[in-house]
Design an enzyme around this catalytic site. Structure first.
Site, PDB file in Angstrom:
ATOM      1  N   ASP A   1      -7.202 -14.026   1.918  1.00  0.00           N
ATOM      2  CA  ASP A   1      -8.280 -13.279   2.575  1.00  0.00           C
ATOM      3  C   ASP A   1      -9.095 -12.471   1.568  1.00  0.00           C
ATOM      4  O   ASP A   1      -8.609 -12.126   0.491  1.00  0.00           O
ATOM      5  CB  ASP A   1      -7.696 -12.323   3.628  1.00  0.00           C
ATOM      6  N   GLU A   2     -10.320 -12.156   1.961  1.00  0.00           N
ATOM      7  CA  GLU A   2     -11.173 -11.165   1.298  1.00  0.00           C
ATOM      8  C   GLU A   2     -11.217 -11.323  -0.231  1.00  0.00           C
ATOM      9  O   GLU A   2     -11.193 -10.330  -0.961  1.00  0.00           O
ATOM     10  CB  GLU A   2     -10.700  -9.753   1.659  1.00  0.00           C
TER      11      GLU A   2
ATOM     12  N   TYR B   1      -4.069  -5.337  15.483  1.00  0.00           N
ATOM     13  CA  TYR B   1      -4.030  -4.562  14.244  1.00  0.00           C
ATOM     14  C   TYR B   1      -3.421  -3.187  14.516  1.00  0.00           C
ATOM     15  O   TYR B   1      -4.092  -2.257  14.967  1.00  0.00           O
ATOM     16  CB  TYR B   1      -5.423  -4.508  13.604  1.00  0.00           C
TER      17      TYR B   1
ATOM     18  N   ASP C   1      -0.249  -6.677  -3.406  1.00  0.00           N
ATOM     19  CA  ASP C   1      -1.657  -6.371  -3.135  1.00  0.00           C
ATOM     20  C   ASP C   1      -2.193  -5.624  -4.349  1.00  0.00           C
ATOM     21  O   ASP C   1      -1.503  -5.501  -5.369  1.00  0.00           O
ATOM     22  CB  ASP C   1      -1.817  -5.558  -1.835  1.00  0.00           C
TER      23      ASP C   1
ATOM     24  N   TRP D   1      -7.132 -13.667  11.829  1.00  0.00           N
ATOM     25  CA  TRP D   1      -7.209 -12.189  11.907  1.00  0.00           C
ATOM     26  C   TRP D   1      -8.612 -11.690  12.185  1.00  0.00           C
ATOM     27  O   TRP D   1      -8.784 -10.672  12.822  1.00  0.00           O
ATOM     28  CB  TRP D   1      -6.650 -11.550  10.626  1.00  0.00           C
TER      29      TRP D   1
ATOM     30  N   GLU E   1      -2.324   1.273   4.401  1.00  0.00           N
ATOM     31  CA  GLU E   1      -3.182   2.155   3.609  1.00  0.00           C
ATOM     32  C   GLU E   1      -2.989   3.610   4.042  1.00  0.00           C
ATOM     33  O   GLU E   1      -2.893   4.506   3.214  1.00  0.00           O
ATOM     34  CB  GLU E   1      -4.666   1.798   3.787  1.00  0.00           C
TER      35      GLU E   1
ATOM     36  N   HIS F   1      -7.009  -9.750  -3.727  1.00  0.00           N
ATOM     37  CA  HIS F   1      -5.998  -8.696  -3.513  1.00  0.00           C
ATOM     38  C   HIS F   1      -4.908  -8.740  -4.584  1.00  0.00           C
ATOM     39  O   HIS F   1      -3.735  -8.499  -4.276  1.00  0.00           O
ATOM     40  CB  HIS F   1      -5.352  -8.843  -2.127  1.00  0.00           C
TER      41      HIS F   1
ATOM     42  N   ASP G   1      -2.477  -1.011  12.556  1.00  0.00           N
ATOM     43  CA  ASP G   1      -2.863   0.089  11.653  1.00  0.00           C
ATOM     44  C   ASP G   1      -4.017   0.899  12.254  1.00  0.00           C
ATOM     45  O   ASP G   1      -4.311   1.994  11.783  1.00  0.00           O
ATOM     46  CB  ASP G   1      -3.251  -0.424  10.261  1.00  0.00           C
TER      47      ASP G   1
ATOM     48  N   TRP H   1      -0.794  -2.692   8.565  1.00  0.00           N
ATOM     49  CA  TRP H   1      -1.256  -2.436   7.198  1.00  0.00           C
ATOM     50  C   TRP H   1      -0.989  -0.967   6.894  1.00  0.00           C
ATOM     51  O   TRP H   1      -1.077  -0.113   7.784  1.00  0.00           O
ATOM     52  CB  TRP H   1      -2.750  -2.768   7.073  1.00  0.00           C
TER      53      TRP H   1
ATOM     54  N   ARG I   1       0.851  -1.206   0.000  1.00  0.00           N
ATOM     55  CA  ARG I   1       0.000   0.000   0.000  1.00  0.00           C
ATOM     56  C   ARG I   1       0.876   1.241   0.000  1.00  0.00           C
ATOM     57  O   ARG I   1       0.554   2.255  -0.615  1.00  0.00           O
ATOM     58  CB  ARG I   1      -0.931  -0.012   1.200  1.00  0.00           C
TER      59      ARG I   1
HETATM   60  C1  ACM Z   1      -6.609  -8.812   6.490  1.00  0.00           C
HETATM   61  O1  ACM Z   1      -6.542  -7.907   7.330  1.00  0.00           O
HETATM   62  N1  ACM Z   1      -7.411  -8.695   5.443  1.00  0.00           N
HETATM   63  C2  ACM Z   1      -5.824 -10.010   6.631  1.00  0.00           C
END
Ligand code: ACM
Length: 632
Positions: free
Chosen positions: A347-348, A439, A207, A414, A487, A281, A441, A485, A178
């Site tokens: 993930d996601e 986390y 990502d 997570w 971002e 991602h 972030d 993270w 990011r």
């Molecule tokens: C994550 O925070 N999507 C692993």
């Protein structure tokens, strides 16, 4: 005269007793400075004076580099220049033995400071390095504060330490996709991780917003995938790339650079865990090679604008060419990184484009897969086979449980602890990294004054993290990890702000015995260690000094305000009258619910300690406080 002498003797005796009491207090204070807290630490009366002409002795050739590292670190902290020499003698001695207590395990050490000098012993170089890190935190502050003066004597309290970690996985994640961070910046983070006995650095290398690792057989991944159009401002609110706009923000690591980084980290007992995100991602990879997605559409690398479910950022799980691509990437990754695990993300993953993809439908039919979750599980199982053929183990985010876990996969939990619990009960290894505790972030103080991100995680909450849930076999919990993270982390200085001191708290959670945790004691050791960070020019947050504002409503729907603080020993002052609060303002009494004076529109609050301001003044509109109350 006799009476005068008697009186003087009494005074002298009194002064002596007072001095002794001070000494034992100062012994106590020194005990408070090590993070993470050692398993066993016995302070003894007396001090060893390490002189500028002292020698660091080491027991065998393989310890020379460590001895030189220790000499360099002492020099950075104190200005003292110590020689190194193979052999034994009084000064600092580093030795590897095989007759140490079995409880020390693979990473433990013994550190003894006595009239014999400073002795660090361990079963291997790993343990020795940890012993050295403990010693470095014992360098007296007054000398450290005079690093340039070249002091020729350091006093160390007599002490006997036996220490070893609670968990074998003590990790931090840095998201370099990011935002891009340089090799030198990552090395600086590794130096601090080593000081606090972390041993895994997960690099989130790929990502939607950037591909950061050279893959020689797929050059477009970095030629195109490493670069995006430059944007600042809030993440997800940024303008999409414009026609013909140059992609100038980004960067990547060559394999040679990465090899050097891996070696740098390894010397400091840190393994680098590469994360290659798949199948979700993956927009940066798809921008480089459009054939990878189900739609085959052309995309740019995302600059932090909204795209999820709009752009197809999932690698197609139907086409065999996707698996050929993954094999190429993972082959180079497995060759480059010596760590036993490779993280494949998982993930996601948005599956909306898979639903309409003929190749995905065909693959599902051929393999009797009943839904897209099972298709993702099929994809991950194939990655596991590729990795196992290269001698590696697969680890992924807890979504890899959905549709069936790959036979030998480890899970990084997570979305809370539940994924980890399910995986551990199915006898899979787990790294606990739940959003609610790990986390990094998330903002760490009041949202009115912190840079904005998704949610809140205060220092005291990180310190409460318990990686082994009740009813779970602890043998399956490898340890835990804090995730940064990026971002909302555009520069490395801000990465440090987000990491420290929360990464102190996490290091103690992961290293020290569970029953030794003591928040007030930890805060004191944190304050000492923040001065260490100052000297290393490492940024950190002081948000834990700020007041905590909790709004609520009474039965009439009127706003009420409760206040609190992460620390035990401070006062809280507040105003409703648009003046800056200080120790002459209203003082908050614990447990009070403040009602709002008529027509007040703004609330201000500050903490004080020992007659001085401690935290920052928080200014917040009362309307905004009302909006913070969840609607039930
Ligand atoms: C994550 O925070 N999507 C692993």
């Amino acid at each position: 005269m006799k009476t005068l002498i008697k009186a003087l003797n009494l005074i002298f005796l009194f002064i002596l007793i007072a001095a002794c009491q001070n000494e034992s207090e100062s012994v106590g204070e020194k005990q408070l400075t090590i993070i993470p807290l050692p398993v066993k630490m016995t302070l003894n009366q007396g001090q060893y004076e390490l002189k500028g002409n002292s020698v660091i002795y080491y027991s065998g050739d393989e310890l020379l580099a460590l001895a030189e590292y220790l000499s360099d670190q002492i020099n950075i902290s104190s200005g003292m220049e110590l020689r190194t020499q193979q052999g034994t003698g009084k000064g600092i001695s580093l030795s590897v033995h095989d007759d140490l207590p079995a409880t020390l395990g693979q990473e433990g050490y013994k550190l003894d400071i006595s009239k014999r000098g400073i002795e660090i012993a361990a079963g291997n170089t790993q343990g020795l390095l940890y012993g050295m890190q403990t010693l470095l935190q014992m360098i007296p502050q007054e000398y450290e504060e005079c690093a340039e003066c070249g002091e020729d004597e350091l006093e160390f309290q007599y002490v006997s330490v036996e220490d070893f970690p609670r968990f074998k996985w003590r990790g931090l994640l840095l998201d370099v996709s990011r935002h891009f961070f340089t090799i030198d910046e990552i090395k600086k983070m590794i130096d601090e991780m080593a000081a606090y006995k972390y041993n895994v650095l997960q690099l989130h290398l790929t990502d939607d917003q950037g591909w950061r690792l050279e893959i020689k057989s797929l050059p477009e991944l970095t030629a195109k995938g490493a670069w995006r159009v430059p944007r600042t401002g809030l993440w997800w609110d940024r303008e999409v790339p414009q026609e013909g706009e140059a992609a100038t923000y980004g960067g990547f690591y060559t394999q040679d650079q990465m090899r050097e980084l891996i070696e740098y980290a390894k010397f400091r007992n840190i393994d680098i865990l590469p994360e290659i995100e798949a199948p979700g991602h993956s927009l940066a990879a798809i921008a480089a090679y459009p054939y990878l997605s189900s739609t085959g559409r052309k995309y740019n690398v995302n600059p932090g604008s909204k795209f999820y479910t709009i752009d197809d950022n999932s690698i197609c799980a139907g086409k065999e060419t996707s698996y050929e691509y993954m094999e190429k990437v993972l082959t180079e990754v497995a060759e480059l990184f010596p760590f036993e695990y490779v993280h494949i993300g998982g993930d996601e993953c948005y599956k909306g484009f898979w639903e309409k993809c003929p190749d995905c439908r065909k693959k599902m039919k051929e393999n009797n897969l009943k839904d897209e979750k099972e298709l993702q599980s099929y994809f991950i199982k194939r990655l596991e086979k590729i990795l196992e053929s290269k001698g590696k183990k697969l680890i992924g985010w807890d979504e890899i449980l959905e549709g069936g876990l790959a036979p030998n996969a480890a899970v990084m939990s997570w979305r809370g602890m539940q994924g980890g619990i399910t995986a551990a009960k199915a006898q899979h290894h787990v790294v606990m990294s739940p959003v609610e505790y790990a986390y990094l972030d998330f903002y760490q103080g009041d949202p009115a004054i912190e840079p904005p991100t998704y949610s809140m995680l205060r220092l005291n909450k990180v310190y409460e993290f318990e990686p082994v849930p009740e009813g779970v076999d602890a043998d399956y919990i490898l340890g835990g990890q804090g995730n940064l993270w990026a971002e909302s982390v555009p520069v490395f200085r801000h990465a440090e702000y987000m990491l420290w001191p929360r990464a102190f708290a996490l290091s103690e959670v992961l290293w020290s015995p569970k029953d030794s945790r003591d928040w007030n004691d930890f805060v004191q050791r944190t304050e000492y260690n923040l001065r260490r960070l100052d000297r290393a020019d490492v940024n950190y947050s002081l948000s834990f000094y700020d007041a905590i504002i909790t709004p609520s409503k009474n039965e009439k729907g009127e706003l009420l305000i409760s206040l609190d603080s992460e620390l035990a020993d401070n006062e809280i002052y507040y105003t409703f009258d648009n003046t800056c609060p200080d120790d002459h303002s209203s003082i908050y009494k614990k447990g009070e619910k403040l009602t709002i004076p008529k027509d007040a529109d703004t609330f201000r609050v500050v903490t004080w300690r020992d007659g001085k301001p401690l935290g920052r003044i928080i200014t917040v509109k009362l309307d905004d406080l009302l909006k913070r109350i969840p609607v039930l």
